[in-house]
Design an enzyme around this catalytic site. Structure first.
Site, mmCIF file in Angstrom:
data_model
loop_
_atom_site.group_PDB
_atom_site.id
_atom_site.type_symbol
_atom_site.label_atom_id
_atom_site.label_comp_id
_atom_site.label_asym_id
_atom_site.label_seq_id
_atom_site.Cartn_x
_atom_site.Cartn_y
_atom_site.Cartn_z
ATOM 1 N N GLY A 95 0.767 -15.329 12.276
ATOM 2 C CA GLY A 95 -0.212 -14.632 13.123
ATOM 3 C C GLY A 95 0.028 -13.136 13.144
ATOM 4 O O GLY A 95 0.994 -12.629 12.570
ATOM 5 N N GLY A 97 1.566 -10.493 14.225
ATOM 6 C CA GLY A 97 2.764 -10.211 15.007
ATOM 7 C C GLY A 97 2.901 -8.742 15.369
ATOM 8 O O GLY A 97 3.695 -8.369 16.237
ATOM 9 N N ARG A 98 2.147 -7.926 14.657
ATOM 10 C CA ARG A 98 2.202 -6.487 14.968
ATOM 11 C C ARG A 98 0.885 -5.798 14.661
ATOM 12 O O ARG A 98 0.828 -4.579 14.534
ATOM 13 C CB ARG A 98 3.338 -5.823 14.199
ATOM 14 C CG ARG A 98 3.287 -6.049 12.696
ATOM 15 C CD ARG A 98 4.349 -5.227 12.036
ATOM 16 N NE ARG A 98 4.482 -5.559 10.622
ATOM 17 C CZ ARG A 98 5.211 -4.863 9.795
ATOM 18 N NH1 ARG A 98 5.867 -3.803 10.226
ATOM 19 N NH2 ARG A 98 5.309 -5.212 8.530
ATOM 20 N N LYS A 117 -2.093 -1.499 13.001
ATOM 21 C CA LYS A 117 -0.890 -2.211 12.551
ATOM 22 C C LYS A 117 0.344 -1.474 13.064
ATOM 23 O O LYS A 117 0.521 -0.293 12.772
ATOM 24 C CB LYS A 117 -0.867 -2.293 11.021
ATOM 25 C CG LYS A 117 0.337 -3.065 10.477
ATOM 26 C CD LYS A 117 0.167 -3.373 9.001
ATOM 27 C CE LYS A 117 1.403 -4.046 8.426
ATOM 28 N NZ LYS A 117 1.222 -4.373 6.997
ATOM 29 N N ASP A 129 9.594 -6.813 16.805
ATOM 30 C CA ASP A 129 9.290 -5.795 17.818
ATOM 31 C C ASP A 129 7.831 -5.341 17.815
ATOM 32 O O ASP A 129 7.439 -4.495 18.610
ATOM 33 C CB ASP A 129 10.229 -4.583 17.651
ATOM 34 C CG ASP A 129 10.173 -4.018 16.247
ATOM 35 O OD1 ASP A 129 9.184 -4.293 15.529
ATOM 36 O OD2 ASP A 129 11.116 -3.293 15.868
ATOM 37 N N ARG A 180 -6.162 0.130 9.916
ATOM 38 C CA ARG A 180 -6.735 -0.450 8.710
ATOM 39 C C ARG A 180 -8.197 -0.808 8.957
ATOM 40 O O ARG A 180 -8.591 -1.094 10.094
ATOM 41 C CB ARG A 180 -5.970 -1.723 8.329
ATOM 42 C CG ARG A 180 -4.483 -1.527 8.197
ATOM 43 C CD ARG A 180 -3.834 -2.655 7.435
ATOM 44 N NE ARG A 180 -3.806 -3.926 8.162
ATOM 45 C CZ ARG A 180 -3.107 -4.984 7.751
ATOM 46 N NH1 ARG A 180 -2.404 -4.927 6.637
ATOM 47 N NH2 ARG A 180 -3.109 -6.098 8.458
ATOM 48 N N ARG A 187 -7.410 -14.611 6.598
ATOM 49 C CA ARG A 187 -6.551 -14.920 5.446
ATOM 50 C C ARG A 187 -6.680 -16.374 5.033
ATOM 51 O O ARG A 187 -7.146 -17.196 5.823
ATOM 52 C CB ARG A 187 -5.077 -14.674 5.840
ATOM 53 C CG ARG A 187 -4.807 -13.248 6.229
ATOM 54 C CD ARG A 187 -4.052 -13.156 7.560
ATOM 55 N NE ARG A 187 -4.143 -11.788 8.082
ATOM 56 C CZ ARG A 187 -3.359 -10.801 7.705
ATOM 57 N NH1 ARG A 187 -2.378 -11.032 6.875
ATOM 58 N NH2 ARG A 187 -3.538 -9.582 8.168
ATOM 59 N N ASP A 256 -0.492 -16.149 3.657
ATOM 60 C CA ASP A 256 -0.916 -15.389 4.839
ATOM 61 C C ASP A 256 -1.259 -13.939 4.474
ATOM 62 O O ASP A 256 -1.766 -13.199 5.319
ATOM 63 C CB ASP A 256 0.161 -15.422 5.933
ATOM 64 C CG ASP A 256 1.529 -15.003 5.431
ATOM 65 O OD1 ASP A 256 2.047 -15.678 4.517
ATOM 66 O OD2 ASP A 256 2.067 -14.003 5.922
ATOM 67 N N ASP A 266 -2.242 -6.356 3.022
ATOM 68 C CA ASP A 266 -0.850 -6.312 3.472
ATOM 69 C C ASP A 266 0.074 -5.681 2.440
ATOM 70 O O ASP A 266 0.789 -6.357 1.697
ATOM 71 C CB ASP A 266 -0.340 -7.712 3.857
ATOM 72 C CG ASP A 266 -0.703 -8.049 5.298
ATOM 73 O OD1 ASP A 266 -1.483 -7.288 5.906
ATOM 74 O OD2 ASP A 266 -0.212 -9.063 5.823
HETATM 75 P P1 AMP Z 1 4.461 -9.528 6.329
HETATM 76 O O1 AMP Z 1 5.638 -9.869 5.468
HETATM 77 O O2 AMP Z 1 4.405 -8.072 6.724
HETATM 78 O O3 AMP Z 1 3.165 -9.987 5.749
HETATM 79 O O4 AMP Z 1 4.671 -10.296 7.715
HETATM 80 C C1 AMP Z 1 4.814 -11.692 7.838
HETATM 81 C C2 AMP Z 1 4.672 -12.084 9.280
HETATM 82 O O5 AMP Z 1 5.677 -11.468 10.075
HETATM 83 C C3 AMP Z 1 3.345 -11.706 9.917
HETATM 84 O O6 AMP Z 1 2.989 -12.715 10.837
HETATM 85 C C4 AMP Z 1 3.668 -10.423 10.636
HETATM 86 O O7 AMP Z 1 2.809 -10.162 11.719
HETATM 87 C C5 AMP Z 1 5.087 -10.688 11.110
HETATM 88 N N1 AMP Z 1 5.859 -9.451 11.295
HETATM 89 C C6 AMP Z 1 6.322 -8.629 10.339
HETATM 90 N N2 AMP Z 1 6.990 -7.597 10.878
HETATM 91 C C7 AMP Z 1 6.933 -7.750 12.223
HETATM 92 C C8 AMP Z 1 7.432 -7.000 13.347
HETATM 93 N N3 AMP Z 1 8.127 -5.871 13.187
HETATM 94 N N4 AMP Z 1 7.172 -7.482 14.571
HETATM 95 C C9 AMP Z 1 6.484 -8.611 14.762
HETATM 96 N N5 AMP Z 1 5.998 -9.357 13.750
HETATM 97 C C10 AMP Z 1 6.211 -8.935 12.497
HETATM 98 MG MG MG Z 2 1.355 -10.230 6.208
#
Ligand code: AMP
Ligand code: MG
Length: 493
Positions: A95, A97-98, A117, A129, A180, A187, A256, A266
């Site tokens: 989901g 997450g940020r 983002k 975080d 963005r 996705r 995702d 992403d």
């Molecule tokens: P990504 O590798 O950037 O595509 O992220 C994979 C998952 O981890 C996604 O659900 C992101 O929202 C979550 N995520 C990545 N970095 C963070 C962060 N600093 N805080 C919270 N969620 C994160």
């Molecule tokens: Mg991602």
């Protein structure tokens, strides 16, 4: 549709079509403000898409809005839920997450969603975080706009704002927020989420939403869900062919991170090929090389299968699902063949062209020849003047191998009606002079970390016109320096 010029942040005509979906799809929440935000960079061409006046960029209103510090009354921000396969393994719920979605605004090409983002934690942060650091934000911003400049389907980046507020990574780093833009951030993993959680009604609601808003032509098909899978599969195949043709490596092709619209989505540990090596892995975290350059087409197809699996209950039969997925290979092959034909400056197709291409990639690989420089310089080749080949030939250590290939290429050019000048113009329009090599991003990032954003702006300006000669920036098209090979980029930062 004519839009009012010079929209202001305070009068954003914002709506929330994604929020028409049932409540289970998202959580409404506010971004977490950042202390004393400032503008790092902004894209005038992205702004033009949503009729935004670049004069707004430096206003407090703009900076606060796109940091998440000021939310207009009409805006109801949200974070969306999705799941996904990460590195080939089912990862369960992920989901936003940020990332926090502000809503959608009118654009010159239909409605565009605006998403922040790095705007703070959400219920999907899984202990993270909710932030993004300046370095990864600049990389995402520049690459989004560079890909758009290359004509490759991508999400866009409006701006990056920064704050001196620190977050912990390997060391403390300052944070940033990237805004963005895309017609949708849905996705493959958004579909997998409802399939794996055995929620057929929600799966159908999502598919109907995507068809109605983004693939309306699928509605009139005898099987709209199969038609949806066909279209997504085809767009994905074509997107990856474009990646291969410019030597782009995404780095984290988890489901995702696969856009339902076939957009590059992403940007994390991506890279552009320097010396040609099909097994090159741009993501330091990807030790098995699952997402190596040469594997991207196969992985994209695998990801389409994951989507197909999720859509199967709606499509109805395995046969129809497989028929939709079977579009991948022919679409990829024909797109790739067309792109390579253009890269080689061949306006016609001859039976031996595949062999010519294969032998070229073999010598590029053997000599680790710079991918971008080779194709750009190939455009300068003069058919009847081998003595003018020096800059191209100099890219090869094994000169004899190049000479043999160049002889075959010259013979092939005999079948072309275009002359050198016309061919050069056509080749320069498809073989970029400038790509976002890691070391270029790194220099801009290091300056930005000391408060000087001029190099980010300069790179943006160069990369927006990657096919133009821009002789004053020749050094940005040069071979990477020795230190570039030491650069490491890895997953989420
Ligand atoms: P990504 O590798 O950037 O595509 O992220 C994979 C998952 O981890 C996604 O659900 C992101 O929202 C979550 N995520 C990545 N970095 C963070 C962060 N600093 N805080 C919270 N969620 C994160
Ligand atoms: Mg991602």
């Amino acid at each position: 549709m004519t839009l009012p010029k010079q929209t202001r942040t305070s009068t954003l005509d914002i709506a929330h079509h994604f929020a028409d979906l049932p409540d289970a799809f998202f959580t409404h929440l506010m971004p977490t403000p950042l202390a004393k935000p400032y503008l790092v960079c902004a894209s005038a061409s992205a702004a033009a898409l949503i009729n935004f006046d670049p004069a707004e960029f430096t206003t407090t209103d703009f900076i606060d809005t796109f940091t998440g510090n000021r939310i207009a009354d009409a805006v109801t921000p949200l974070a969306a839920v999705y799941s996904g396969h990460q590195f080939g393994v089912w990862a369960g719920q992920l989901g936003d997450g940020r990332a926090i979605l502000l809503g959608d605004v009118p654009s010159t090409t239909g409605r565009m969603e605006l998403q922040l983002k790095g705007a703070g934690p959400t219920p999907y942060s899984r202990g993270g975080d909710g932030r993004a650091v300046l370095r990864s934000s600049i990389r995402e911003f520049l690459c989004s706009e560079a890909m758009a400049g290359l004509g490759i389907p991508t999400t866009r980046a409006l701006c990056v704002t920064g704050s001196n507020q620190l977050v912990m990574r390997e060391a403390p780093e300052t944070t940033a927020v990237t805004t963005r833009m895309a017609p949708s951030f849905i996705r493959f993993g958004s579909f997998e989420h409802w399939y794996q959680n055995d929620q057929p009604a929600l799966l159908r609601a999502l598919a109907d939403h995507v068809i109605d808003v983004h693939y309306p032509e699928a509605r009139s098909d005898a099987n709209p869900y199969a038609a949806l899978l066909t279209s997504v599969t085809r767009r994905t195949a074509q997107m990856v062919a474009h990646w291969q043709a410019v030597g782009f490596m995404h780095g984290v092709m988890n489901t995702d991170n696969m856009s339902i619209l076939g957009l590059t989505l992403d940007y994390g540990p991506f890279g552009f090929m320097d010396g040609f090596d099909p097994s090159h892995i741009c993501n330091h975290t990807d030790q098995q090389g699952r997402y190596a350059y040469a594997r991207q087409p196969q992985i994209a197809h695998w990801n389409c299968y994951a989507l197909g699996q999720a859509l199967l209950p709606l499509i109805g039969t395995v046969e129809e699902t497989e028929a939709a997925l079977a579009n991948f290979k022919p679409d990829y092959d024909s797109m790739m063949a067309a792109l390579l034909q253009a890269k080689l400056g061949l306006a016609s197709v001859q039976p031996d062209d595949t062999a010519l291409v294969d032998s070229l990639f073999a010598i590029l690989q053997a000599g680790r020849v710079d991918f971008t420089l080779f194709f750009r310089r190939l455009g300068e080749l003069q058919r009847d003047r081998p003595e003018s080949d020096a800059p191209l030939r100099d890219l090869f250590i094994e000169r004899a191998a190049f000479d043999a290939w160049a002889t075959a290429y010259r013979q092939r050019l005999q079948h072309e009606t275009r002359g050198d000048t016309e061919r050069r113009l056509a080749m320069h329009a498809v073989n970029p002079k400038y790509v976002l090599r890691n070391h270029l991003a790194q220099v801009a990032i290091e300056k930005a970390q000391s408060g000087d954003y001029s190099e980010v702006a300069r790179l943006l300006a160069i990369l927006e016109k990657p096919f133009d000669d821009q002789p004053e920036f020749d050094n940005y098209a040069a071979l990477p320096p020795d230190w570039a090979s030491q650069l490491e980029v890895s997953c989420s930062s």
